[in-house]
Scaffold this motif. Structure first.
Motif, PDB file in Angstrom:
ATOM      1  N   TYR A  73     -19.842  37.291  17.218  1.00 30.12           N
ATOM      2  CA  TYR A  73     -18.979  36.138  17.449  1.00 30.12           C
ATOM      3  C   TYR A  73     -19.619  34.915  16.816  1.00 30.12           C
ATOM      4  N   GLU A 111     -17.910  37.224  33.893  1.00 32.34           N
ATOM      5  CA  GLU A 111     -18.122  36.799  32.517  1.00 32.34           C
ATOM      6  C   GLU A 111     -19.614  36.559  32.316  1.00 32.34           C
ATOM      7  N   TYR A 124     -18.355  35.231  27.752  1.00 32.84           N
ATOM      8  CA  TYR A 124     -17.827  36.485  27.224  1.00 32.84           C
ATOM      9  C   TYR A 124     -17.316  37.304  28.397  1.00 32.84           C
ATOM     10  N   ASN A 125     -16.037  37.698  28.337  1.00 37.07           N
ATOM     11  CA  ASN A 125     -15.440  38.508  29.382  1.00 37.07           C
ATOM     12  C   ASN A 125     -15.692  39.973  29.063  1.00 37.07           C
ATOM     13  N   THR A 128     -12.296  42.174  29.063  1.00 34.08           N
ATOM     14  CA  THR A 128     -11.312  41.971  27.994  1.00 34.08           C
ATOM     15  C   THR A 128     -11.942  41.899  26.608  1.00 34.08           C
ATOM     16  N   LYS A 130     -13.131  39.206  25.329  1.00 36.03           N
ATOM     17  CA  LYS A 130     -12.785  37.907  24.745  1.00 36.03           C
ATOM     18  C   LYS A 130     -13.897  36.889  24.972  1.00 36.03           C
ATOM     19  N   LYS A 132     -15.026  32.689  24.965  1.00 34.31           N
ATOM     20  CA  LYS A 132     -14.475  31.355  25.198  1.00 34.31           C
ATOM     21  C   LYS A 132     -15.594  30.343  24.988  1.00 34.31           C
TER      22      LYS A 132
END
Length: 163
Positions: A73, A111, A124-125, A128, A130, A132
């Motif tokens: 990321y 998270e 970071y989830n 999922t 995902k 943020k």
């Protein structure tokens, strides 16, 4: 990862803990962190991914298990303000340098709180997958992270101080 040494406060003794033991660890960066009260190892790979391993049973080598993988990321701050990564000693243009990635803790909502290059806080989830970006208005672009655990025990009582 080299040896893991712990210090037993009650016995006032050092001891070596069982560690992850496979050849690829010698080629990658690793740091230790306590996640939900469990000793964990974060292994950072050259491709920008990170594995989180947990020691489920204290000091039992066979209890190390891979919990999850965090994919590559690039925090938005590195894309928006790329100049912050251009100082001497900073990461590559994509804002990633494996030894400047840190897992801070697991938040109450499952998270994971991450710190990139001491400049970008990201959650970071795990469920999922995902990411943020977390922006703290009015804060500088450099962070030094220290995790504290709250306690209702006084400092004097913790160290058996009188007076």
């Amino acid at each position: 990862m080299e040896d893991i040494i712990s210090f037993d406060l009650s016995a006032e003794e050092f001891q070596e803990l069982a560690r992850l033991d496979f050849e690829s660890l010698r080629k990658h960066t690793c740091h230790l962190v306590t996640l939900n009260g469990i000793l964990s190892a974060v292994i950072s790979y050259d491709d920008g991914t990170h594995e989180i391993w947990k020691m489920k049973d204290y000091n039992v080598k066979e209890s190390w298990s891979r919990e999850f993988v965090i994919g590559k990321y690039i925090p938005k701050i590195f894309l928006t303000f790329g100049r912050f990564c251009s100082y001497p000693g900073r990461g590559r243009i994509d804002g990633y340098r494996k030894h400047k990635f840190q897992v801070i803790c697991i938040l109450s909502n499952a998270e994971v709180l991450l710190l990139y290059e001491n400049q970008a806080l990201v959650s970071y989830n795990v469920e999922t997958g995902k990411f943020k970006d977390l922006i703290i208005k009015g804060q500088r672009f450099e962070y030094l992270s220290t995790l504290h655990t709250g306690s209702i025990l006084s400092v004097s009582a913790a160290f058996n101080m009188h007076g």
